[in-house]
Write a protein that holds these residues in place. Structure first.
Motif, PDB file in Angstrom:
ATOM      1  N   LEU A  47       0.822  -1.208   0.000  1.00 50.25           N
ATOM      2  CA  LEU A  47       0.000   0.000   0.000  1.00 50.25           C
ATOM      3  C   LEU A  47       0.861   1.266   0.000  1.00 50.25           C
ATOM      4  N   ILE A  48       1.928   1.276   0.775  1.00 50.95           N
ATOM      5  CA  ILE A  48       2.822   2.438   0.819  1.00 50.95           C
ATOM      6  C   ILE A  48       3.431   2.689  -0.556  1.00 50.95           C
ATOM      7  N   ALA A  49       3.896   1.610  -1.197  1.00 49.99           N
ATOM      8  CA  ALA A  49       4.497   1.750  -2.529  1.00 49.99           C
ATOM      9  C   ALA A  49       3.473   2.251  -3.544  1.00 49.99           C
ATOM     10  N   VAL A  50       2.261   1.662  -3.521  1.00 53.82           N
ATOM     11  CA  VAL A  50       1.217   2.066  -4.457  1.00 53.82           C
ATOM     12  C   VAL A  50       0.826   3.531  -4.235  1.00 53.82           C
ATOM     13  N   GLY A  51       0.688   3.950  -2.982  1.00 52.21           N
ATOM     14  CA  GLY A  51       0.322   5.327  -2.685  1.00 52.21           C
ATOM     15  C   GLY A  51       1.364   6.319  -3.173  1.00 52.21           C
ATOM     16  N   ALA A  52       2.653   6.014  -2.935  1.00 49.18           N
ATOM     17  CA  ALA A  52       3.726   6.907  -3.369  1.00 49.18           C
ATOM     18  C   ALA A  52       3.786   6.997  -4.893  1.00 49.18           C
ATOM     19  N   VAL A  53       3.678   5.851  -5.564  1.00 43.83           N
ATOM     20  CA  VAL A  53       3.722   5.843  -7.032  1.00 43.83           C
ATOM     21  C   VAL A  53       2.507   6.563  -7.611  1.00 43.83           C
ATOM     22  N   MET A  54       1.340   6.387  -6.987  1.00 40.93           N
ATOM     23  CA  MET A  54       0.136   7.065  -7.478  1.00 40.93           C
ATOM     24  C   MET A  54       0.272   8.577  -7.411  1.00 40.93           C
ATOM     25  N   MET A  55       0.918   9.083  -6.381  1.00 41.62           N
ATOM     26  CA  MET A  55       1.110  10.532  -6.279  1.00 41.62           C
ATOM     27  C   MET A  55       1.994  11.028  -7.422  1.00 41.62           C
ATOM     28  N   PHE A  56       3.045  10.261  -7.727  1.00 38.19           N
ATOM     29  CA  PHE A  56       3.927  10.643  -8.845  1.00 38.19           C
ATOM     30  C   PHE A  56       3.198  10.528 -10.175  1.00 38.19           C
ATOM     31  N   VAL A  57       2.438   9.451 -10.356  1.00 37.18           N
ATOM     32  CA  VAL A  57       1.694   9.244 -11.604  1.00 37.18           C
ATOM     33  C   VAL A  57       0.627  10.327 -11.769  1.00 37.18           C
ATOM     34  N   GLY A  58       0.012  10.747 -10.663  1.00 40.49           N
ATOM     35  CA  GLY A  58      -0.968  11.824 -10.728  1.00 40.49           C
ATOM     36  C   GLY A  58      -0.358  13.122 -11.221  1.00 40.49           C
ATOM     37  N   PHE A  59       0.844  13.417 -10.746  1.00 39.58           N
ATOM     38  CA  PHE A  59       1.565  14.603 -11.233  1.00 39.58           C
ATOM     39  C   PHE A  59       1.857  14.476 -12.723  1.00 39.58           C
ATOM     40  N   LEU A  60       2.247  13.274 -13.154  1.00 44.00           N
ATOM     41  CA  LEU A  60       2.532  13.015 -14.566  1.00 44.00           C
ATOM     42  C   LEU A  60       1.289  13.262 -15.416  1.00 44.00           C
ATOM     43  N   GLY A  61       0.122  12.791 -14.929  1.00 41.71           N
ATOM     44  CA  GLY A  61      -1.121  12.991 -15.664  1.00 41.71           C
ATOM     45  C   GLY A  61      -1.525  14.450 -15.747  1.00 41.71           C
ATOM     46  N   CYS A  62      -1.372  15.173 -14.623  1.00 37.08           N
ATOM     47  CA  CYS A  62      -1.698  16.606 -14.614  1.00 37.08           C
ATOM     48  C   CYS A  62      -0.826  17.371 -15.603  1.00 37.08           C
ATOM     49  N   TYR A  63       0.452  17.087 -15.558  1.00 32.37           N
ATOM     50  CA  TYR A  63       1.394  17.786 -16.449  1.00 32.37           C
ATOM     51  C   TYR A  63       1.091  17.444 -17.911  1.00 32.37           C
ATOM     52  N   GLY A  64       0.782  16.157 -18.172  1.00 29.97           N
ATOM     53  CA  GLY A  64       0.457  15.749 -19.533  1.00 29.97           C
ATOM     54  C   GLY A  64      -0.804  16.408 -20.049  1.00 29.97           C
ATOM     55  N   ALA A  65      -1.812  16.576 -19.162  1.00 28.56           N
ATOM     56  CA  ALA A  65      -3.061  17.229 -19.570  1.00 28.56           C
ATOM     57  C   ALA A  65      -2.836  18.712 -19.852  1.00 28.56           C
ATOM     58  N   ILE A  66      -2.042  19.374 -19.017  1.00 24.95           N
ATOM     59  CA  ILE A  66      -1.763  20.799 -19.206  1.00 24.95           C
ATOM     60  C   ILE A  66      -0.997  21.028 -20.511  1.00 24.95           C
ATOM     61  N   GLN A  67      -0.005  20.160 -20.763  1.00 27.80           N
ATOM     62  CA  GLN A  67       0.810  20.279 -21.977  1.00 27.80           C
ATOM     63  C   GLN A  67       0.124  19.688 -23.211  1.00 27.80           C
ATOM     64  N   GLU A  68      -1.019  19.032 -22.991  1.00 30.63           N
ATOM     65  CA  GLU A  68      -1.732  18.339 -24.056  1.00 30.63           C
ATOM     66  C   GLU A  68      -0.801  17.377 -24.804  1.00 30.63           C
ATOM     67  N   SER A  69      -0.073  16.595 -24.015  1.00 28.21           N
ATOM     68  CA  SER A  69       0.904  15.655 -24.566  1.00 28.21           C
ATOM     69  C   SER A  69       0.302  14.258 -24.608  1.00 28.21           C
ATOM     70  N   GLN A  70       0.176  13.717 -25.828  1.00 25.44           N
ATOM     71  CA  GLN A  70      -0.333  12.357 -25.972  1.00 25.44           C
ATOM     72  C   GLN A  70       0.627  11.341 -25.364  1.00 25.44           C
ATOM     73  N   CYS A  71       1.920  11.616 -25.478  1.00 24.65           N
ATOM     74  CA  CYS A  71       2.925  10.691 -24.936  1.00 24.65           C
ATOM     75  C   CYS A  71       2.806  10.578 -23.419  1.00 24.65           C
ATOM     76  N   LEU A  72       2.706  11.734 -22.749  1.00 21.42           N
ATOM     77  CA  LEU A  72       2.593  11.716 -21.288  1.00 21.42           C
ATOM     78  C   LEU A  72       1.278  11.095 -20.834  1.00 21.42           C
ATOM     79  N   LEU A  73       0.195  11.386 -21.558  1.00 24.79           N
ATOM     80  CA  LEU A  73      -1.098  10.809 -21.194  1.00 24.79           C
ATOM     81  C   LEU A  73      -1.111   9.303 -21.435  1.00 24.79           C
ATOM     82  N   GLY A  74      -0.440   8.856 -22.495  1.00 23.75           N
ATOM     83  CA  GLY A  74      -0.321   7.418 -22.741  1.00 23.75           C
ATOM     84  C   GLY A  74       0.491   6.733 -21.657  1.00 23.75           C
ATOM     85  N   THR A  75       1.575   7.418 -21.228  1.00 21.46           N
ATOM     86  CA  THR A  75       2.387   6.882 -20.128  1.00 21.46           C
ATOM     87  C   THR A  75       1.582   6.833 -18.841  1.00 21.46           C
TER      88      THR A  75
END
Length: 220
Positions: A47-75
């Protein structure tokens, strides 16, 4: 944002369970050379690992949406699929082992209890282990005849009451208390896992919709 929020919630719940006084007092005990069963912590670390990774992945998704990057959203989508698979695997593992965890802890307690009854000279730390269980869970004795009458003839092992009769009446079985402790903790883990799984499913759908929208808009 919701991915980061869910990651933070699951990380907080996992850290609380990891450092909860009841579980740490019991699962850090050692009986001679034998360590208390710590299978429960495997699920917590997941659970600790999943929670930490989810926070990082959430940042990745936010940044990808702001930049409108298909690559980041796919990742972002790929990471969500991997996390979802890990969470399902952890849920299956927890369901399979939910009874085994309490069973292992009860066996550890029973061994310490037998040693505490037989070892008057205290050549081992059985009495210390048993008293820690009793004080932490406010219980006395296992689910058998010896455990039922223990408060009457071994009151040094049980939490102190005003009288022997009150000690006998109010003392609960430690087996029952151990079951309640771990079933309650696993229940919380299950609720957190279900909530996060639902959020992740919506995130995967919305990320693909957004990614397709960005691709279509770039064509025009």
């Amino acid at each position: 944002f919701f991915s980061q929020l869910a990651g933070g919630i699951i990380l907080g719940v996992a850290l609380w369970l990891r450092h909860d006084s009841q579980t740490t007092n019991i699962l850090y005990l050692q009986l001679g050379d034998k360590q208390a069963p710590n299978t429960f912590y495997v699920g917590i670390y997941i659970l600790i690992a999943v929670g930490a990774v989810m926070m990082f992945v959430g940042f990745l998704g936010c940044y990808g949406a702001i930049q409108e990057s298909q690559c980041l959203l796919g990742t972002f989508f790929t990471c969500l699929v991997i996390l979802f698979a890990c969470e399902v695997a952890a849920g299956i593992w927890g369901f399979v082992n939910k009874d085994q965890i309490a069973k292992d802890v009860k066996q550890f307690y029973d061994q310490a209890f037998q040693q505490a009854l037989m070892a008057e000279s205290e050549p081992n730390n059985g009495k210390t282990v048993v008293k820690t269980f009793h004080e932490t869970l406010d219980c006395c004795g296992p689910d058998n005849a010896i455990g039922a009458i223990t408060p009457l003839w071994r009151d040094d092992l049980c939490p102190k009451k005003d009288s022997l009769l009150k000690n006998l009446i109010e003392s609960s079985s430690c087996h029952k208390k151990i079951d309640e402790l771990f079933s309650g903790k696993l229940y919380l883990i299950g609720i957190a896992a279900i909530v996060v799984a639902v959020i992740m499913i919506f995130e995967m759908i919305l990320s693909m919709v957004l990614c397709c929208g960005i691709r279509n808009s770039s064509v025009y």
